[in-house]
Design an enzyme around this catalytic site. Sequence first.
Site, mmCIF file in Angstrom:
data_model
loop_
_atom_site.group_PDB
_atom_site.id
_atom_site.type_symbol
_atom_site.label_atom_id
_atom_site.label_comp_id
_atom_site.label_asym_id
_atom_site.label_seq_id
_atom_site.Cartn_x
_atom_site.Cartn_y
_atom_site.Cartn_z
ATOM 1 N N HIS A 121 0.209 -1.128 0.119
ATOM 2 C CA HIS A 121 0.090 0.041 0.152
ATOM 3 C C HIS A 121 1.421 1.072 -0.002
ATOM 4 O O HIS A 121 1.661 1.097 0.859
ATOM 5 C CB HIS A 121 -0.705 0.499 0.925
ATOM 6 N N ASP A 122 -0.032 2.505 -0.518
ATOM 7 C CA ASP A 122 1.152 3.564 -0.497
ATOM 8 C C ASP A 122 2.326 3.101 -1.207
ATOM 9 O O ASP A 122 3.295 4.751 -1.339
ATOM 10 C CB ASP A 122 0.946 4.011 0.974
ATOM 11 N N GLY A 139 4.357 -1.496 2.181
ATOM 12 C CA GLY A 139 4.274 -0.092 2.380
ATOM 13 C C GLY A 139 4.987 1.018 2.015
ATOM 14 O O GLY A 139 6.196 1.341 2.795
#
Length: 262
Positions: A121-122, A139
């Site tokens: 994520h991100d 992440g």
Amino acid sequence: MSKIHPTAVIEPGAQIHETAEIAPYALVGAHVTIGAGTTIGSHTVVEGHTTIGEGNVIGHFASIGGRPQDMKYRGEPTKLVIGDRNTIREFTTIHTGTVQDAGVTTIGDDNWIMAYVHIGHDCYLGSNIVMSSNAQLAGHVQIGDHAIIGGMSGVHQFVRIGASSFLGGASALVQDIPPFVIAAGNKAEPHGINVEGLRRRGFSAEAISALRTAYRVLYKNGLTLDEAKVQLRELQHQGGDGDKHVKALTDFVDASTRGIIR
């Protein structure tokens, strides 16, 4: 008309360009947009608030746009945005962002992402990046254009990997790699300038020489990091073809919050 196999499941609301192809047993979620000429392989799941651009080839059994593996995630409508002409091979997993960051995972253009890669994520990936099989990004990782990530390597969250750098296979990376630098090992350490990669990209001999000098200042001259930064700033003003590249390296080091590999 879209080339959608009759066994594929397309949820109402999905936007699929008429030239896109969806293979057997794929699933496309309601908040997904797929651009012209993109191919989705069989048994692949594309879900979440995901936008995929044009001319991408996504292999079989991939998981694209899944929920972030973050225990703070509470179902917020975060996003995944994938650009154009990427190759994403089988069993790759790419997750959406979180509200603790910008809320979006971003993949640029013309990337080559091999089998079993995980992009957490991100993360932010630029363009023309190669990620070899089983490379794993936690992440919030950022990767600059033209970087190469070796197979079975693992990258700690919030790490940055500079443009045109090279991370060797089976490496464990816990701090930033400056642009143009080769790193490898567990934990990853610097091993010179990515000369061959720069030559392939058309960097001049003068630019490569300037980057080699900058590397010696940063890693070989026995200087503290603060002392090296002073000399690196001086190298930016030699009036040659390498000045802008030395500046890019210096700016990256200045901006590092996790610290650079040493």
